[in-house]
Design an enzyme around this catalytic site. Sequence first.
Site, short mmCIF file in Angstrom:
data_model
loop_
_atom_site.label_atom_id
_atom_site.label_comp_id
_atom_site.label_asym_id
_atom_site.label_seq_id
_atom_site.Cartn_x
_atom_site.Cartn_y
_atom_site.Cartn_z
N THR A 209 0.83 -1.19 0.00
CA THR A 209 0.00 0.00 0.00
C THR A 209 0.88 1.25 0.00
O THR A 209 1.99 1.23 0.50
CB THR A 209 -0.88 0.00 1.26
OG1 THR A 209 -1.62 -1.20 1.31
CG2 THR A 209 -1.84 1.18 1.27
N ARG A 237 -12.58 -9.08 -2.66
CA ARG A 237 -12.05 -8.73 -1.34
C ARG A 237 -11.61 -7.26 -1.30
O ARG A 237 -10.99 -6.74 -2.21
CB ARG A 237 -10.88 -9.63 -1.00
CG ARG A 237 -10.19 -9.32 0.34
CD ARG A 237 -8.97 -8.46 0.17
NE ARG A 237 -8.23 -8.31 1.43
CZ ARG A 237 -7.21 -7.47 1.60
NH1 ARG A 237 -6.82 -6.71 0.60
NH2 ARG A 237 -6.60 -7.39 2.76
N GLY A 263 -4.73 -6.15 5.79
CA GLY A 263 -5.91 -5.32 5.95
C GLY A 263 -6.98 -5.85 6.87
O GLY A 263 -7.64 -5.09 7.57
#
Length: 345
Positions: A209, A237, A263
């Site tokens: 990320t 997802r 996550g």
Amino acid sequence: MNHIWSRRAFLSTALATTAAAIVRGAPSQPIAFAIHGGAGVIEKSSMTPEREAQYRLKLTEAVTAGHQVLKRGGTALDAVVTAIVLLEDSGIFNAGKGAVFTSAGTCELDASIMNGANRAAGAVAGVKRIKNPIRAARAVMEHSPHVLMVGSGAEAFAAERGLTLVSPKYFGTEEGRRELEKIKAEEARRKKVARQFPSEPAAAAKFGTVGAVALDAQGNLAAGTSTGGMSNKRFGRVGDAPIIGAGTYADNATCAVSCTGHGEYFIRSVVAYDIAALMAYKGLPLKEAAEEVILRKLVTMGGTGGAIALDRQGNMALPFNSPGMHRASIDPDGRLFVGIYRDDG
């Protein structure tokens, strides 16, 4: 009479000081900026010098670009978007151009942004054609009554706002495809040995990320996060990156936070908001609050990753519980820091 003259002298000195600051272009208060490019199993032994140099160069470019926005008097939101767009376009992070592949061999991207001045927020999830998801997240925040848009609806909205759409083939890279093949091969091996699917997909070595947090000269905070999600993810997802309070949070009263990691754990722990809540309700300073969540509470749950956080005084925290995290910052004194490994000072 002396009292009146003293007051006049004080006002005259204050006005002169303010005028001098304006002439020098000094900000009305500290500015600060930080970014991350993902956390995970990032170790020097597995990184080539060329690849490391590439990461450090892009981190430096992005953090400098965002900071320049702030130096020119730009908003925290503008700085966050500027830096994240550079990271999305780079092709070396798991966001935008470098997004990892789903189990079906597609790329599905998520992003969010939050304004600490009024706690306005916007996010998109599961998009396949928006070139810069962070721009779409900001458009949702500023030009719609909603906070989160997903899939084709988010893409239609982005098109209405004049944002750039691209072919779904634009995002994936050959490195991402090799990573998917490696994970699938490992799953097949586990299935053969155990005669059943593992309890969770084989994890990618890196949670790529990207994100940014900013403090501008007006004293406002902002945070943004963008990602391609988890390699080999299934069934649409969605992770923490587009979830306000989990992967992204900003409130001028406390701090701005952008997260990176596994996550599911960040959602269940509401990590970004939890850091702010510890400051608001327990009075913890930023660094202590961030480390309490990332290094203790998250670890207890089994979650891996990190966060970048910034408060209105320009204090920063960049904790992570994984072997490494791509990160960079420029503090209120203008000092640049770029790190990848745990021992980067």
